[in-house]
Design a protein around this motif. Sequence first.
Motif, PDB file in Angstrom:
ATOM      1  N   ILE A  10       0.864  -1.185   0.000  1.00 29.26           N
ATOM      2  CA  ILE A  10       0.000   0.000   0.000  1.00 29.26           C
ATOM      3  C   ILE A  10       0.898   1.231   0.000  1.00 29.26           C
ATOM      4  CG2 ILE A  10      -0.179   0.277   2.509  1.00 29.26           C
ATOM      5  CD1 ILE A  10      -3.235   0.844   1.958  1.00 29.26           C
ATOM      6  N   ARG A  11       0.391   2.312  -0.540  1.00 32.90           N
ATOM      7  CA  ARG A  11       1.130   3.581  -0.512  1.00 32.90           C
ATOM      8  C   ARG A  11       0.345   4.545   0.360  1.00 32.90           C
ATOM      9  NH1 ARG A  11       5.163   6.392  -2.786  1.00 32.90           N
ATOM     10  NH2 ARG A  11       4.820   8.531  -3.476  1.00 32.90           N
ATOM     11  N   LEU A  12       1.015   5.082   1.377  1.00 32.98           N
ATOM     12  CA  LEU A  12       0.364   6.037   2.262  1.00 32.98           C
ATOM     13  C   LEU A  12       0.218   7.390   1.573  1.00 32.98           C
ATOM     14  CD1 LEU A  12       2.193   5.184   5.598  1.00 32.98           C
ATOM     15  CD2 LEU A  12      -0.197   4.717   5.037  1.00 32.98           C
ATOM     16  N   PRO A  13      -0.803   8.157   1.941  1.00 29.71           N
ATOM     17  CA  PRO A  13      -0.986   9.497   1.358  1.00 29.71           C
ATOM     18  C   PRO A  13       0.224  10.384   1.642  1.00 29.71           C
ATOM     19  CG  PRO A  13      -2.903   8.850   2.655  1.00 29.71           C
ATOM     20  CD  PRO A  13      -1.854   7.825   2.914  1.00 29.71           C
ATOM     21  N   SER A  14       0.499  11.319   0.752  1.00 29.40           N
ATOM     22  CA  SER A  14       1.672  12.195   0.913  1.00 29.40           C
ATOM     23  C   SER A  14       1.595  13.015   2.194  1.00 29.40           C
ATOM     24  CB  SER A  14       1.833  13.103  -0.303  1.00 29.40           C
ATOM     25  OG  SER A  14       0.699  13.928  -0.457  1.00 29.40           O
ATOM     26  N   SER A  15       0.388  13.419   2.610  1.00 30.16           N
ATOM     27  CA  SER A  15       0.265  14.197   3.852  1.00 30.16           C
ATOM     28  C   SER A  15       0.681  13.361   5.064  1.00 30.16           C
ATOM     29  CB  SER A  15      -1.168  14.706   4.027  1.00 30.16           C
ATOM     30  OG  SER A  15      -2.082  13.622   4.092  1.00 30.16           O
ATOM     31  N   TYR A  16       0.364  12.065   5.057  1.00 25.04           N
ATOM     32  CA  TYR A  16       0.783  11.166   6.136  1.00 25.04           C
ATOM     33  C   TYR A  16       2.305  11.007   6.112  1.00 25.04           C
ATOM     34  CZ  TYR A  16      -3.954   9.314   7.148  1.00 25.04           C
ATOM     35  OH  TYR A  16      -5.262   9.147   7.522  1.00 25.04           O
ATOM     36  N   ARG A  17       2.859  10.788   4.916  1.00 24.30           N
ATOM     37  CA  ARG A  17       4.305  10.556   4.799  1.00 24.30           C
ATOM     38  C   ARG A  17       5.086  11.766   5.297  1.00 24.30           C
ATOM     39  NH1 ARG A  17       2.758   8.866  -0.530  1.00 24.30           N
ATOM     40  NH2 ARG A  17       4.021  10.562  -1.385  1.00 24.30           N
ATOM     41  N   GLN A  18       4.653  12.950   4.923  1.00 23.28           N
ATOM     42  CA  GLN A  18       5.338  14.173   5.359  1.00 23.28           C
ATOM     43  C   GLN A  18       5.273  14.299   6.884  1.00 23.28           C
ATOM     44  OE1 GLN A  18       3.870  17.756   3.541  1.00 23.28           O
ATOM     45  NE2 GLN A  18       5.118  19.076   4.822  1.00 23.28           N
ATOM     46  N   TYR A  19       4.104  14.089   7.462  1.00 22.35           N
ATOM     47  CA  TYR A  19       3.952  14.193   8.910  1.00 22.35           C
ATOM     48  C   TYR A  19       4.803  13.138   9.625  1.00 22.35           C
ATOM     49  CZ  TYR A  19       1.766  14.244  13.506  1.00 22.35           C
ATOM     50  OH  TYR A  19       1.554  14.314  14.861  1.00 22.35           O
ATOM     51  N   MET A  20       4.867  11.920   9.091  1.00 21.29           N
ATOM     52  CA  MET A  20       5.641  10.853   9.720  1.00 21.29           C
ATOM     53  C   MET A  20       7.138  11.159   9.690  1.00 21.29           C
ATOM     54  SD  MET A  20       3.417   7.708   8.239  1.00 21.29           S
ATOM     55  CE  MET A  20       3.556   6.349   9.367  1.00 21.29           C
ATOM     56  N   ARG A  21       7.621  11.768   8.621  1.00 10.74           N
ATOM     57  CA  ARG A  21       9.033  12.168   8.563  1.00 10.74           C
ATOM     58  C   ARG A  21       9.346  13.191   9.651  1.00 10.74           C
ATOM     59  NH1 ARG A  21       8.277  11.910   2.860  1.00 10.74           N
ATOM     60  NH2 ARG A  21       7.746  14.114   2.815  1.00 10.74           N
ATOM     61  N   VAL A  22       8.454  14.156   9.810  1.00  8.70           N
ATOM     62  CA  VAL A  22       8.649  15.201  10.818  1.00  8.70           C
ATOM     63  C   VAL A  22       8.616  14.596  12.222  1.00  8.70           C
ATOM     64  CG1 VAL A  22       7.567  17.247  11.854  1.00  8.70           C
ATOM     65  CG2 VAL A  22       7.787  17.075   9.368  1.00  8.70           C
ATOM     66  N   GLU A  23       7.654  13.718  12.480  1.00  8.16           N
ATOM     67  CA  GLU A  23       7.538  13.121  13.810  1.00  8.16           C
ATOM     68  C   GLU A  23       8.739  12.240  14.157  1.00  8.16           C
ATOM     69  OE1 GLU A  23       4.871  13.711  16.323  1.00  8.16           O
ATOM     70  OE2 GLU A  23       5.295  15.366  14.962  1.00  8.16           O
ATOM     71  N   ALA A  24       9.240  11.481  13.193  1.00 11.00           N
ATOM     72  CA  ALA A  24      10.430  10.653  13.435  1.00 11.00           C
ATOM     73  C   ALA A  24      11.632  11.536  13.754  1.00 11.00           C
ATOM     74  CB  ALA A  24      10.713   9.764  12.239  1.00 11.00           C
ATOM     75  N   ALA A  25      11.767  12.671  13.058  1.00 13.16           N
ATOM     76  CA  ALA A  25      12.873  13.591  13.323  1.00 13.16           C
ATOM     77  C   ALA A  25      12.759  14.191  14.720  1.00 13.16           C
ATOM     78  CB  ALA A  25      12.904  14.698  12.269  1.00 13.16           C
ATOM     79  N   HIS A  26      11.544  14.531  15.141  1.00 18.08           N
ATOM     80  CA  HIS A  26      11.358  15.087  16.487  1.00 18.08           C
ATOM     81  C   HIS A  26      11.642  14.040  17.563  1.00 18.08           C
ATOM     82  CE1 HIS A  26       8.745  18.500  14.757  1.00 18.08           C
ATOM     83  NE2 HIS A  26       9.944  18.944  15.028  1.00 18.08           N
ATOM     84  N   LEU A  27      11.234  12.801  17.328  1.00 20.76           N
ATOM     85  CA  LEU A  27      11.530  11.738  18.295  1.00 20.76           C
ATOM     86  C   LEU A  27      13.042  11.553  18.418  1.00 20.76           C
ATOM     87  CD1 LEU A  27      10.417   9.354  20.103  1.00 20.76           C
ATOM     88  CD2 LEU A  27      10.871   7.923  18.113  1.00 20.76           C
ATOM     89  N   LYS A  28      13.723  11.525  17.296  1.00 23.80           N
ATOM     90  CA  LYS A  28      15.179  11.338  17.300  1.00 23.80           C
ATOM     91  C   LYS A  28      15.858  12.506  18.023  1.00 23.80           C
ATOM     92  CE  LYS A  28      18.668   9.641  14.148  1.00 23.80           C
ATOM     93  NZ  LYS A  28      18.984   8.488  14.950  1.00 23.80           N
ATOM     94  N   ARG A  29      15.358  13.709  17.806  1.00 25.93           N
ATOM     95  CA  ARG A  29      15.936  14.884  18.470  1.00 25.93           C
ATOM     96  C   ARG A  29      15.718  14.835  19.984  1.00 25.93           C
ATOM     97  NH1 ARG A  29      14.099  21.052  17.550  1.00 25.93           N
ATOM     98  NH2 ARG A  29      15.586  21.963  18.982  1.00 25.93           N
ATOM     99  N   ARG A  30      14.501  14.443  20.398  1.00 23.16           N
ATOM    100  CA  ARG A  30      14.236  14.317  21.838  1.00 23.16           C
ATOM    101  C   ARG A  30      15.118  13.245  22.463  1.00 23.16           C
ATOM    102  NH1 ARG A  30       8.784  13.914  20.893  1.00 23.16           N
ATOM    103  NH2 ARG A  30       8.786  11.879  21.872  1.00 23.16           N
ATOM    104  N   ASN A  31      15.300  12.133  21.730  1.00 25.63           N
ATOM    105  CA  ASN A  31      16.105  11.040  22.269  1.00 25.63           C
ATOM    106  C   ASN A  31      17.580  11.393  22.353  1.00 25.63           C
ATOM    107  OD1 ASN A  31      13.876   9.465  22.621  1.00 25.63           O
ATOM    108  ND2 ASN A  31      14.072   8.448  20.660  1.00 25.63           N
ATOM    109  N   ALA A  32      18.041  12.303  21.513  1.00 25.04           N
ATOM    110  CA  ALA A  32      19.426  12.752  21.595  1.00 25.04           C
ATOM    111  C   ALA A  32      19.662  13.475  22.918  1.00 25.04           C
ATOM    112  CB  ALA A  32      19.760  13.660  20.419  1.00 25.04           C
TER     113      ALA A  32
END
Length: 192
Positions: A10-32
């Motif tokens: 399945i291919r996720l909608p572009s709005s979901y993909r963009q939001y997921m990239r941002v959320e993963a980056a924020h999680l990684k930043r918090r974990n740093a």
Amino acid sequence: MPLIRCLGPIRLPSSYRQYMRVEAAHLKRRNAFDCHLQFDQELLPDPSYEDYEHLISRTHHFRNGEVVQVAKPLVCQRLTKQLAAFYGGRQHHLVMASVEMPVHTDQRDDQINSTVLLIPYQASHLHFLQVEDERRQLLPNRIYAFNHYREHALVYDCEFGSSSSSKPLSVLKVRFDRMAKNSRTNTQGTAS
């Protein structure tokens, strides 16, 4: 019968993909900052619910005092219709970011179907879903179904364990309301 089923691509909608990239980056930043990897989960707003407006954004607070507000995408009705082919009932789309998650069972809710769908967007070759004694590598853009009331875990299978440099998994988790017996599939109900 397998405990983890792959239901296909399945291919996720572009709005979901963009939001997921941002959320993963924020999680990684918090974990740093924290050096303690945890999961993050956010419910996406569904306009068919009353009072959905309070879910349209989320705020991240970082240790350095920075505050970042991020707009969340609305539930995609096209994706909702696609996923309704697998299970009926009102859908709840949750975006998750995590490197790993220990063995657990989700809290039982008689209103929620026992089967959930996981759709990874970003995953490393080290990410595995484990349900009881069955383990399966998570590949991006695939739909995985499993019973979330059984013991399950997100495993980051690295001999050195996870660290703040580990790649987070970005995944869409879809829960379904349990349908009343003899009722038709309803993916567009009203809020209670």
